[in-house]
Write a protein that holds these residues in place. Structure first.
Motif, PDB file in Angstrom:
ATOM      1  N   ARG B 175     -34.089  23.345  11.760  1.00  0.00           N
ATOM      2  CA  ARG B 175     -34.775  22.534  10.750  1.00  0.00           C
ATOM      3  C   ARG B 175     -35.111  23.306   9.481  1.00  0.00           C
ATOM      4  O   ARG B 175     -35.581  22.723   8.514  1.00  0.00           O
ATOM      5  CB  ARG B 175     -36.021  21.873  11.349  1.00  0.00           C
ATOM      6  CG  ARG B 175     -35.650  20.780  12.336  1.00  0.00           C
ATOM      7  CD  ARG B 175     -36.830  19.952  12.783  1.00  0.00           C
ATOM      8  NE  ARG B 175     -36.421  18.979  13.789  1.00  0.00           N
ATOM      9  CZ  ARG B 175     -35.967  17.754  13.510  1.00  0.00           C
ATOM     10  NH1 ARG B 175     -35.897  17.342  12.259  1.00  0.00           N
ATOM     11  NH2 ARG B 175     -35.596  16.954  14.491  1.00  0.00           N
ATOM     12  N   GLU B 394     -37.406  24.235  15.571  1.00  0.00           N
ATOM     13  CA  GLU B 394     -38.012  22.962  15.172  1.00  0.00           C
ATOM     14  C   GLU B 394     -39.041  23.137  14.052  1.00  0.00           C
ATOM     15  O   GLU B 394     -39.661  22.173  13.615  1.00  0.00           O
ATOM     16  CB  GLU B 394     -38.669  22.287  16.387  1.00  0.00           C
ATOM     17  CG  GLU B 394     -37.664  21.776  17.417  1.00  0.00           C
ATOM     18  CD  GLU B 394     -36.790  20.663  16.832  1.00  0.00           C
ATOM     19  OE1 GLU B 394     -37.337  19.619  16.447  1.00  0.00           O
ATOM     20  OE2 GLU B 394     -35.558  20.862  16.750  1.00  0.00           O
ATOM     21  N   GLN B 397     -42.554  21.315  13.440  1.00  0.00           N
ATOM     22  CA  GLN B 397     -42.497  20.239  14.435  1.00  0.00           C
ATOM     23  C   GLN B 397     -42.580  20.770  15.867  1.00  0.00           C
ATOM     24  O   GLN B 397     -42.604  19.995  16.829  1.00  0.00           O
ATOM     25  CB  GLN B 397     -41.229  19.399  14.239  1.00  0.00           C
ATOM     26  CG  GLN B 397     -41.216  18.689  12.881  1.00  0.00           C
ATOM     27  CD  GLN B 397     -39.944  17.910  12.621  1.00  0.00           C
ATOM     28  OE1 GLN B 397     -39.418  17.256  13.511  1.00  0.00           O
ATOM     29  NE2 GLN B 397     -39.442  17.986  11.395  1.00  0.00           N
ATOM     30  N   ALA B 398     -42.605  22.090  16.017  1.00  0.00           N
ATOM     31  CA  ALA B 398     -42.760  22.699  17.349  1.00  0.00           C
ATOM     32  C   ALA B 398     -44.234  22.832  17.741  1.00  0.00           C
ATOM     33  O   ALA B 398     -44.548  23.395  18.790  1.00  0.00           O
ATOM     34  CB  ALA B 398     -42.098  24.077  17.368  1.00  0.00           C
TER      35      ALA B 398
END
Lengths: 145, 623
Positions: B175, B394, B397-398
């Motif tokens: 990402r 990610e 978003q992790a």
């Protein structure tokens, strides 16, 4: 008499010289159509200015079948008659300095005319690092020797 | 409206990779007059073409590669383009500006803007030549890193071709994968490379064409020469040309504001000072038409490092060995990763491990600051999405998987890890700037570096058109400072010129609106008055805001990392400073009022109607 001299160690590779050349000669910005070309390779790590070195016995003139290229006996410069050029690219192939550029759209060669008529050649005015200079031949000889 | 674009060309190719179709259009003149080019026209197209709530990695996302209005004209530092899309990293605006040699070549090849939708069934590349776009098989290039594909494309497409590419990180939909050109230049932020990867698009190659017609050839060359002298006489341009951006490291370090070990600390080793880095540099080189030449060719077969890399892969990971940091710089470039997010996400994970918030069961073993070998392993595993790397890939978003759902230990805004290695607790305008930046925590939208210059009040009044507080720690009038910088940077990004020669970025001098106006006149006979350019600037900022509003951004998103509010800085001049929540939000309110947005930070509907109105002329003609 002044000539264009280059120093590749000072060249940052930016190609402003090629753009300025194409703009004043063709009214078009396109670094591929500059009579000065910057050969650069970010992986091998070099920048190098290719332009006419005004050879003493230029191979391009000998190779030109259309007699578009000739030598100015007074200055030693290679003169280019664009109207006579048939775009065969023989000069491009034989030039040991990679200094003649094929203009594939026009079907003609592009070769440095030292910006005849301009006080200082366009490439020199565009260079921001001092890598291209327009200086007296005698002076350059003095510096080098 | 007086139609005075002269011979300025703004030609777009709209490529649908799903069905393989290519459509060409000249951007309507009303739209060009309203958004100019580069970043401005890109967001105009993105806002128009992309409906809300699209998954950024789905075929429906739109990826726009747009050159600036002056790109390729030979104007100083005019080699740039913007990659604009819905961000894979933030799910909001993804917009990254990039130098190198590709953008001028794209224009010389006859296309000013590529708009890419859909998804190819198998890996492809786009080849642009003589104003036409071809879609070609790229299976043999898939899997190559950035150096490998750059070499292969030069071999296969011609030595004078220029390309933008993705590496393994983009292919694997990391990402924070970048779009790269050459071995170092990156459209780095927001995961533009992941969007390209999701479309099965490995590269875009510009192979040449008829060039760009110039209205006043002698006048343009003369003006460029004049500006060259004006710029190269400047002290900051000389210094940047000698050592590049790492010079800022020392400034931040002295102030006690260099983000260190995930912003737990704020001072680090002198081994990353510009002069030390310079011992590892072969030559300073340039992007297209650049008069600064701030790029390093380092002795480890790569280019860089920039200040951002030195800060985020050095101090912020606790790695002090100069050669190690430069090697990490080369590694992220090879893999096609954004150095800023890479540093920010790795340091986040390491602090979480240090605090016991995550453990070996997720990391696969101990992770700690100052470990170069570990950093190499993690970076490689992110690019290939192996093991723990798959989680780190990610980005913000992790958060849930990393057991830090509130992102208490992540220095990010709107899901984008902060790019500036400068800790923003001290200079309050920096803090407001990263909070309001349309793409998330990013300094390149507004960085008001002048805050640290201690400039006289009269000069500040001239620059900002108002009396502003000279104290960098004050909260007062900083909304004026931030908005002024945001405005001019949106124009410099839209003409395709580098911020390093833009008024206000590193100097109170350099190129201002009137210079851009003169250049547009000489290059194309296009007349854009200073007032028109300023109106365009406001339009771009407002439309980017309207775009992220549509994706759900409101006042609570315009905030700072928790640490900036709660923990005072421990060292240097900045010791004891933090951002006071209440004063920050008062500053934010003043900023909204100045922008004429509502109290939730939403662009009013009437204004949005005005912003999209330039397109209606086209619809009338198309019936």
């Amino acid at each position: 008499m002044r000539r264009i001299y280059t120093n590749h160690l000072l060249c940052s590779g930016c190609r402003a010289c090629s753009v300025a050349c194409s703009v004043v000669h063709f009214g078009v910005a396109d670094d591929a159509r500059g009579a000065i070309q910057i050969l650069r390779d970010p992986i091998a790590g070099f920048e190098y200015q290719a332009l006419c070195r005004i050879c003493e016995d230029p191979e391009c003139v000998a190779a030109c079948m259309a007699v578009a290229l000739s030598i100015d006996r007074e200055t030693g410069r290679v003169l280019f008659d664009r109207d006579r050029c048939i775009g065969c690219a023989m000069c491009v192939m034989v030039c040991p300095h990679h200094a003649i550029v094929p203009d594939r759209r026009a079907g003609k060669a592009i070769i440095c005319d030292q910006c005849d008529g301009r006080e200082v050649p366009a490439c020199v005015t565009a260079c921001s690092t001092g890598a291209i200079e327009f200086i007296e031949v005698e002076e350059e000889a003095g510096v080098k020797r | 409206m007086k139609n005075s674009l002269g011979i300025m060309r703004s030609r777009a190719a709209i490529v649908d990779l799903t069905d393989g179709s290519v459509r060409y259009e000249d951007t309507p003149p009303e739209v060009v007059r309203s958004y100019l080019g580069g970043r401005g026209l890109n967001v105009a197209y993105l806002h128009r073409m992309l409906p809300p709530d699209v998954d950024p990695l789905s075929p429906a996302n739109v990826l726009i590669i747009g050159t600036g209005a002056l790109t390729g004209t030979g104007a100083p530092n005019s080699g740039r383009f913007n990659a604009t899309t819905k961000s894979a990293e933030t799910n909001r605006l993804g917009d990254a500006n990039c130098g190198g040699f590709f953008a001028p070549k794209l224009r010389y090849s006859g296309i000013d803007r590529l708009i890419i939708t859909g998804r190819a069934r198998r890996p492809v590349l786009l080849r642009i030549e003589d104003g036409r776009v071809g879609i070609e098989d790229a299976r043999s290039y898939w899997g190559m890193d950035i150096y490998e594909i750059d070499t292969a494309l030069k071999r296969d497409m011609g030595a004078s071709s220029e390309a933008i590419t993705i590496g393994p990180a983009g292919e694997n939909l990391v990402r924070f994968a970048s779009i790269m050109t050459g071995v170092k230049n990156a459209a780095g932020r927001g995961g533009t490379g992941a969007v390209m990867g999701s479309k099965n698009l490995k590269a875009i190659v510009a192979a040449g064409g008829g060039g760009l017609d110039i209205a006043d050839p002698d006048g343009l060359v003369e003006l460029n020469e004049k500006l060259k002298h004006y710029l190269t006489d400047s002290t900051i341009v000389k210094v940047l040309g000698r050592v590049g951006t790492p010079l800022l490291y020392e400034v931040s370090n002295y102030l006690g504001t260099i983000r260190t070990r995930n912003s737990q600390d704020s001072q680090f080793e002198d081994t990353l000072n510009a002069e030390v880095i310079h011992e590892h540099v072969e030559k300073m080189i340039a992007c297209h038409s650049c008069v600064v030449h701030c790029r390093h060719r380092n002795v480890y077969k790569g280019e860089g490092p920039e200040y951002t890399t030195v800060g985020l892969l050095g101090a912020n990971l606790g790695i002090s060995d100069t050669a190690d940091v430069i090697r990490l710089n080369n590694l992220v470039n090879r893999l096609g990763l954004d150095c800023a997010s890479t540093g920010g996400i790795l340091s986040w994970a390491i602090e979480l491990y240090q605090r016991g918030i995550i453990d070996d069961s997720i990391t696969g073993g101990p992770i700690e600051f100052g470990d170069y070998d570990l950093a190499v392993r993690l970076i490689n595993s992110v690019a290939t999405r192996d093991g723990f790397g798959d989680i780190l890939a990610e980005s913000s978003q992790a958060a849930d998987k990393l057991n830090d759902p509130e992102r208490n230990y992540l220095t990010a805004i709107k899901g984008l890890p902060q790019s500036d290695p400068h800790d923003c607790r001290y200079i309050k305008a920096f803090a407001l700037g990263i909070a309001t930046a349309s793409r998330g925590a990013d300094h390149l939208r507004s960085r008001p570096t002048l805050e640290v210059f201690d400039l006289p009040s009269e000069l500040l009044r001239e620059i900002y058109g108002a009396d502003v507080d000279r104290d960098p720690t004050s909260y007062l009038t900083k909304e004026i400072v931030v908005a002024t910088h945001e405005n001019i940077y949106s124009i410099v990004d839209s003409v395709g010129i580098c911020k390093f020669i833009c008024h206000g970025f590193n100097s109170p001098k350099l190129l201002k609106y009137e210079h851009f106006s003169q250049l547009l006149e000489k290059a194309f006979g296009a007349s854009f008055s200073v007032d028109e350019l300023k109106a365009i600037a406001r339009r771009i900022v407002d439309l980017e805001r309207a775009f992220i509003n549509r994706e759900g951004v409101r006042r609570p998103d315009d905030t700072l990392p928790r640490r900036y509010f709660e923990e005072p800085l421990p060292h240097g001049v900045a010791k004891g400073h933090r951002v006071e929540r209440e004063k920050f939000f008062e500053m934010l309110d003043r900023y909204y009022r100045l922008r004429q947005w509502d109290e939730e930070g939403v662009v009013p509907e009437e204004r949005v109607a005005e912003l999209v109105a330039p397109w209606s002329g086209e619809e009338r003609e198309a019936r």
